[in-house]
Design an enzyme around this catalytic site. Structure first.
Site, short mmCIF file in Angstrom:
data_model
loop_
_atom_site.label_atom_id
_atom_site.label_comp_id
_atom_site.label_asym_id
_atom_site.label_seq_id
_atom_site.Cartn_x
_atom_site.Cartn_y
_atom_site.Cartn_z
N ASP A 132 0.81 -1.21 0.00
CA ASP A 132 0.00 0.00 0.00
C ASP A 132 0.85 1.27 0.00
O ASP A 132 0.60 2.19 -0.79
CB ASP A 132 -0.93 -0.02 1.22
CG ASP A 132 -1.73 1.26 1.36
OD1 ASP A 132 -2.85 1.32 0.81
OD2 ASP A 132 -1.24 2.22 1.99
N ALA A 164 -4.94 2.43 -0.39
CA ALA A 164 -4.97 1.63 -1.63
C ALA A 164 -5.46 0.22 -1.35
O ALA A 164 -6.23 -0.35 -2.14
CB ALA A 164 -3.57 1.59 -2.26
N ASP A 165 -5.03 -0.36 -0.24
CA ASP A 165 -5.51 -1.69 0.13
C ASP A 165 -7.02 -1.70 0.35
O ASP A 165 -7.74 -2.57 -0.14
CB ASP A 165 -4.82 -2.16 1.42
CG ASP A 165 -3.48 -2.82 1.17
OD1 ASP A 165 -3.28 -3.35 0.06
OD2 ASP A 165 -2.64 -2.82 2.07
N LEU A 166 -7.49 -0.75 1.15
CA LEU A 166 -8.91 -0.72 1.50
C LEU A 166 -9.78 -0.47 0.27
O LEU A 166 -10.81 -1.13 0.08
CB LEU A 166 -9.17 0.36 2.55
CG LEU A 166 -8.51 0.11 3.91
CD1 LEU A 166 -8.66 1.33 4.81
CD2 LEU A 166 -9.10 -1.11 4.58
N GLY A 169 -9.86 -3.58 -1.80
CA GLY A 169 -10.80 -4.53 -1.21
C GLY A 169 -12.24 -4.20 -1.55
O GLY A 169 -13.04 -5.09 -1.86
#
Length: 392
Positions: A132, A164-166, A169
């Site tokens: 991220d 970016a991860d969230l 997801g």
């Protein structure tokens, strides 16, 4: 580390049965990403990190070594019965284990297979690991986050959570649900290729278009908005307040409450375009005015006339806020080690099929026996042998 678990937690909240495959003995890397860790009923530290607890509610934990042929065979048995397969490995890793989309599609053509990587399945960077923080930098987010270079503390900053991860997801969840709808119509599964960098670029939203339309690279504005003024954090007498004036009418109402009606009629500030152009003149004037009253002395009268504003809360203040309390954003769930564990409510509110929180984040391997016996037909003797061999 987070994108896949965040997607699968969202699906679990929406009613999916989610089986999380973890490495024997160590499990998901984020189990060790602490402190803080959960404490048991006797006050002792457990191996359950707060980070892991944030993204794994409602799942069943199965420990399985997918580097072994026995472990791979069990994954294929589970995939044969599953609707969705989510993997968060580097490009090509699943193929090495015989668990690529082509492998699993052969045994379950209806399978929806979602791969989540840093840079996608193809292209010059596809073989690189992506985290991220790296993607926030590469994807432009850090270039517009943080104070201006010429001011104290200026320079690029990452967002305080793994943005970016969230977002990946969440986009993965949308893609998976769209694929489920497509399969309902056609009977066909499909492959979903999610990349953190793609998502980060897409999520730049209006800042992308500011650049693409004007040809000018957006700069960091600190807490200010690039296209709206006044729309930023200011210092009140006892703390910081966010003032978010979205249109000219709201600016006029703000000026009435702030006893500065002369600003609303000033040609330099009468329209938002003029206020953006004359930002450097207007913002110090507003700051001087806002510093004369407390947060509460601003928030109450401004909210009463429809001018968006609010305090800059820390997380403790956020969870103590009356609206957050009323909406039930903290949810405590039973946990085998601590009696209960706090989690944060899913923000989706649906009238016909409301979110149900069925279980706390699992302990490592908590459901191995149940899942492998019920779904794979593995009996007790076999499980004992697999455990002795280190497969589970």
């Amino acid at each position: 580390m987070l994108a896949g678990p965040w997607a699968s937690q969202t699906l679990a909240d929406l009613g999916a049965e989610v089986i999380k495959i973890e490495r024997p003995r160590t499990g998901d890397d984020t189990r060790a990403w602490g402190p803080p860790y959960l404490h048991d009923n006797d006050g002792n530290v457990t191996g359950e990190s707060a980070y892991f607890l944030s993204a794994n509610r409602g799942k069943k934990s199965v420990t399985l070594d997918i580097a072994t042929s026995e472990g791979q065979a069990i994954v294929r048995k589970l995939a044969e019965q599953s609707d969705v397969f989510i993997e968060n490995y580097k490009v090509g890793d699943m193929a090495r284990y015989g668990l690529a989309y082509s492998d699993l599609r052969a045994i379950n053509p209806r399978l929806i297979y979602c791969s989540i990587t840093g840079f996608g399945q193809d292209g010059p960077f596809s073989q690189q690991a992506g985290y991220d923080f790296i993607v926030q930098g590469m994807g432009g987010l850090m270039s517009i986050t943080g104070e201006r270079d010429e001011l104290p503390g200026g320079g690029p900053q990452k967002v305080g959570v793994a943005f970016a991860d969230l977002m990946t997801g969440m986009y993965a969840t949308v893609g998976i649900l769209a694929a489920v709808a497509h399969r309902t119509e056609t009977g066909e599964g499909q492959y979903i290729d999610m990349a953190l960098l793609d998502v980060q670029v897409a999520a730049m939203a209006n800042m992308n278009l500011n650049y693409l339309v004007s040809g000018k690279t957006p700069r960091r504005q600190g807490n200010a908005h690039a296209n709206i003024v006044p729309y930023q954090a200011f210092d009140a007498r006892d703390g910081q307040i966010v003032l978010a004036v979205g249109n000219d009418g709201q600016f006029g109402k703000f000026c009435e409450i702030a006893d500065c009606a002369y600003l609303a009629s000033d040609p330099r500030f009468v329209t938002n375009g003029a206020r953006v152009t004359n930002r450097e003149t207007l913002v110090p004037l507003i700051q001087e005015i806002l510093a004369t009253r407390t947060i509460e002395e601003w928030v109450t009268p401004l909210a009463a006339v429809g001018v968006p504003c609010g305090p800059v809360n820390d997380i403790a203040q956020t969870f103590a806020h009356p609206q957050v309390l009323y909406r039930g954003m903290r949810v405590d769930l039973p946990h085998p080690l601590s009696g209960s564990v706090p989690t944060v409510a899913n923000p989706i509110r649906m009238s016909g099929s409301p979110i149900r929180y069925r279980s706390a984040p699992p302990t490592l391997g908590q459901h191995t026996n149940d899942v492998l016996s019920s779904l794979c037909g593995i009996d007790t003797d076999e499980l004992d042998q697999l455990r002795k061999d280190g497969v589970v």
